[in-house]
Write a protein that holds these residues in place. Structure first.
Motif, PDB file in Angstrom:
ATOM      1  N   ARG A  41      37.777  65.278  32.749  1.00 25.44           N
ATOM      2  CA  ARG A  41      39.179  64.988  32.462  1.00 25.44           C
ATOM      3  C   ARG A  41      39.603  65.636  31.141  1.00 25.44           C
ATOM      4  NH1 ARG A  41      38.984  59.931  32.997  1.00 25.44           N
ATOM      5  NH2 ARG A  41      39.779  59.842  35.127  1.00 25.44           N
ATOM      6  N   LEU A  42      38.726  65.579  30.148  1.00 26.24           N
ATOM      7  CA  LEU A  42      39.039  66.190  28.853  1.00 26.24           C
ATOM      8  C   LEU A  42      38.979  67.716  28.935  1.00 26.24           C
ATOM      9  CD1 LEU A  42      37.169  63.740  26.452  1.00 26.24           C
ATOM     10  CD2 LEU A  42      39.586  63.771  27.100  1.00 26.24           C
ATOM     11  N   VAL A  43      38.066  68.247  29.744  1.00 23.25           N
ATOM     12  CA  VAL A  43      38.032  69.694  29.965  1.00 23.25           C
ATOM     13  C   VAL A  43      39.359  70.160  30.562  1.00 23.25           C
ATOM     14  CG1 VAL A  43      36.974  71.547  31.317  1.00 23.25           C
ATOM     15  CG2 VAL A  43      35.526  69.853  30.206  1.00 23.25           C
ATOM     16  N   SER A  44      39.878  69.413  31.529  1.00 21.61           N
ATOM     17  CA  SER A  44      41.130  69.787  32.184  1.00 21.61           C
ATOM     18  C   SER A  44      42.317  69.718  31.233  1.00 21.61           C
ATOM     19  CB  SER A  44      41.389  68.877  33.390  1.00 21.61           C
ATOM     20  OG  SER A  44      41.752  67.569  32.982  1.00 21.61           O
ATOM     21  N   GLU A  45      42.172  68.942  30.149  1.00 22.49           N
ATOM     22  CA  GLU A  45      43.232  68.831  29.149  1.00 22.49           C
ATOM     23  C   GLU A  45      43.146  69.918  28.083  1.00 22.49           C
ATOM     24  OE1 GLU A  45      42.990  64.879  27.626  1.00 22.49           O
ATOM     25  OE2 GLU A  45      43.576  63.936  29.522  1.00 22.49           O
ATOM     26  N   ARG A  56      33.174  75.852  34.729  1.00 23.03           N
ATOM     27  CA  ARG A  56      33.988  74.672  34.379  1.00 23.03           C
ATOM     28  C   ARG A  56      35.309  74.648  35.134  1.00 23.03           C
ATOM     29  NH1 ARG A  56      32.912  73.144  28.077  1.00 23.03           N
ATOM     30  NH2 ARG A  56      30.692  73.594  28.060  1.00 23.03           N
ATOM     31  N   ALA A  57      35.911  75.812  35.299  1.00 25.84           N
ATOM     32  CA  ALA A  57      37.166  75.855  36.048  1.00 25.84           C
ATOM     33  C   ALA A  57      36.959  75.374  37.475  1.00 25.84           C
ATOM     34  CB  ALA A  57      37.734  77.276  36.039  1.00 25.84           C
ATOM     35  N   HIS A  58      35.868  75.802  38.084  1.00 23.67           N
ATOM     36  CA  HIS A  58      35.554  75.371  39.448  1.00 23.67           C
ATOM     37  C   HIS A  58      35.276  73.873  39.470  1.00 23.67           C
ATOM     38  CE1 HIS A  58      33.177  76.401  43.380  1.00 23.67           C
ATOM     39  NE2 HIS A  58      34.309  75.771  43.606  1.00 23.67           N
ATOM     40  N   ALA A  59      34.608  73.357  38.436  1.00 29.44           N
ATOM     41  CA  ALA A  59      34.314  71.926  38.368  1.00 29.44           C
ATOM     42  C   ALA A  59      35.591  71.105  38.257  1.00 29.44           C
ATOM     43  CB  ALA A  59      33.395  71.634  37.179  1.00 29.44           C
ATOM     44  N   VAL A  60      36.533  71.580  37.436  1.00 28.33           N
ATOM     45  CA  VAL A  60      37.818  70.877  37.317  1.00 28.33           C
ATOM     46  C   VAL A  60      38.558  70.905  38.645  1.00 28.33           C
ATOM     47  CG1 VAL A  60      40.101  70.967  36.245  1.00 28.33           C
ATOM     48  CG2 VAL A  60      38.055  71.204  34.831  1.00 28.33           C
ATOM     49  N   ALA A  61      38.544  72.066  39.318  1.00 32.70           N
ATOM     50  CA  ALA A  61      39.200  72.163  40.629  1.00 32.70           C
ATOM     51  C   ALA A  61      38.580  71.192  41.620  1.00 32.70           C
ATOM     52  CB  ALA A  61      39.100  73.596  41.147  1.00 32.70           C
ATOM     53  N   TYR A  62      37.248  71.085  41.597  1.00 37.59           N
ATOM     54  CA  TYR A  62      36.549  70.146  42.486  1.00 37.59           C
ATOM     55  C   TYR A  62      36.974  68.701  42.178  1.00 37.59           C
ATOM     56  CZ  TYR A  62      32.793  67.175  44.267  1.00 37.59           C
ATOM     57  OH  TYR A  62      32.086  66.184  44.890  1.00 37.59           O
ATOM     58  N   ALA A  63      36.993  68.344  40.893  1.00 36.47           N
ATOM     59  CA  ALA A  63      37.346  66.974  40.511  1.00 36.47           C
ATOM     60  C   ALA A  63      38.779  66.635  40.915  1.00 36.47           C
ATOM     61  CB  ALA A  63      37.148  66.787  39.013  1.00 36.47           C
ATOM     62  N   LEU A  64      39.675  67.605  40.769  1.00 35.16           N
ATOM     63  CA  LEU A  64      41.065  67.397  41.192  1.00 35.16           C
ATOM     64  C   LEU A  64      41.160  67.237  42.695  1.00 35.16           C
ATOM     65  CD1 LEU A  64      42.780  70.028  38.866  1.00 35.16           C
ATOM     66  CD2 LEU A  64      43.251  67.580  38.833  1.00 35.16           C
ATOM     67  N   ARG A  65      40.444  68.091  43.412  1.00 31.92           N
ATOM     68  CA  ARG A  65      40.502  68.078  44.872  1.00 31.92           C
ATOM     69  C   ARG A  65      39.982  66.767  45.425  1.00 31.92           C
ATOM     70  NH1 ARG A  65      36.913  72.513  47.000  1.00 31.92           N
ATOM     71  NH2 ARG A  65      35.305  70.936  46.680  1.00 31.92           N
ATOM     72  N   GLU A  66      38.917  66.243  44.789  1.00 29.93           N
ATOM     73  CA  GLU A  66      38.302  65.002  45.267  1.00 29.93           C
ATOM     74  C   GLU A  66      38.962  63.750  44.730  1.00 29.93           C
ATOM     75  OE1 GLU A  66      36.029  64.937  47.601  1.00 29.93           O
ATOM     76  OE2 GLU A  66      36.017  67.130  47.706  1.00 29.93           O
ATOM     77  N   GLY A  67      39.966  63.926  43.876  1.00 30.95           N
ATOM     78  CA  GLY A  67      40.710  62.767  43.372  1.00 30.95           C
ATOM     79  C   GLY A  67      40.078  62.039  42.213  1.00 30.95           C
ATOM     80  N   TYR A  68      39.123  62.671  41.525  1.00 28.87           N
ATOM     81  CA  TYR A  68      38.470  62.018  40.394  1.00 28.87           C
ATOM     82  C   TYR A  68      39.358  62.051  39.146  1.00 28.87           C
ATOM     83  CZ  TYR A  68      34.093  61.869  43.002  1.00 28.87           C
ATOM     84  OH  TYR A  68      33.136  61.593  43.939  1.00 28.87           O
ATOM     85  N   ILE A  69      40.153  63.074  38.996  1.00 28.42           N
ATOM     86  CA  ILE A  69      41.037  63.186  37.836  1.00 28.42           C
ATOM     87  C   ILE A  69      42.444  63.549  38.296  1.00 28.42           C
ATOM     88  CG2 ILE A  69      39.178  63.817  36.274  1.00 28.42           C
ATOM     89  CD1 ILE A  69      39.999  66.690  36.448  1.00 28.42           C
TER      90      ILE A  69
END
Length: 254
Positions: free
Chosen positions: A203-207, A241-254
């Motif tokens: 979440r902080l990475v995405s910010e 990290r960009a792919h990880a943020v995309a994954y977290a967004l896609r799965e609804g974690y952030i």
């Protein structure tokens, strides 16, 4: 405006190989980076048709402890990784993403183990996720590719960090949102979830926070933050990290 997943600072010299579709474009990029003390230009690739064997040959020379004038630096490893952990960066310049450019990016990142910066004028919706999933975490619009912005993108890529223009990040969020809604309509869930600590860090990475800022915010060491990110990207087979943020967004974690 731009959005970075982490900030960039000066590091040991970064080996950079440039791939462009024409000699004039390549000459411009070389001119921008040649004068920067942070950058060490390697190889003499003449465009997107040049083979990645140039980079592999440089890595083999480094592993043997040999020195080639203007191309290598003592203490670097076979994969082009310096003692500080900075890896060789491929700067790929293309007006648009055709099939040959995508093949080039995949070969550089997946086969040769380089980190990549893509400088382009156009990215269609269908291409954006392909680029991120390929492992490219730093993208720069051609019209924004000033000396300083190109340097920032190269430094981010060398450290495995993300650097995306803010408009592309917005498009990426919209795309993964659509994927998430589509996935929610299907039975079953993610086979491997994220731990609370991983979610907090992503979440902080995405910010836009860098490793130091995340560590301070969560009262972790910087090594812990890096280990957590490395662990989740390895476990989930994510590219960066960009792919990880995309994954977290896609799965609804952030």
């Amino acid at each position: 405006m731009r959005t970075t997943f982490k900030s960039t600072t000066t590091v040991d010299r970064i080996p950079v190989v440039i791939h462009a579709s024409d000699p004039i474009t390549r000459a411009g990029a070389v001119s921008q980076l040649r004068q920067r003390p942070e950058i060490e230009l390697v190889g003499e690739s003449r465009g997107l048709e040049a083979r990645a064997g140039v980079v592999r040959a440089i890595g083999e020379t480094r592993a043997a402890g040999e020195t080639r004038a203007g191309e290598t630096r003592a203490g670097e490893t076979r994969t082009g990784e310096a003692r500080s952990g900075v890896r060789t960066v491929a700067v790929v310049l293309a007006d648009r993403l055709d099939e040959s450019t995508m093949l080039r990016l995949r070969r550089l990142v997946r086969t040769d183990g380089l980190n990549a910066v893509l400088v382009t004028g156009v990215i269609r919706e269908a291409e954006l996720l392909q680029v991120i999933e390929c492992g490219v975490g730093a993208i720069l619009w051609r019209h924004e590719a000033t000396d300083q912005r190109l340097l920032q993108a190269v430094v981010a890529a060398a450290r495995g960090e993300g650097d995306l223009p803010s408009d592309l990040l917005g498009r990426l969020i919209n795309q993964v949102g659509r994927l998430q809604r589509n996935a929610a309509q299907q039975p079953g869930g993610s086979p491997a979830g994220l731990a609370p600590r991983e979610i907090d860090i992503l979440r902080l990475v995405s910010e836009g926070m860098d490793t130091r800022e995340i560590a301070g915010k969560l009262s972790y060491s910087e090594r812990t933050v890096k280990n957590v990110l490395h662990g989740l990207t390895t476990r989930l087979q994510l590219r960066n990290r960009a792919h990880a943020v995309a994954y977290a967004l896609r799965e609804g974690y952030i």
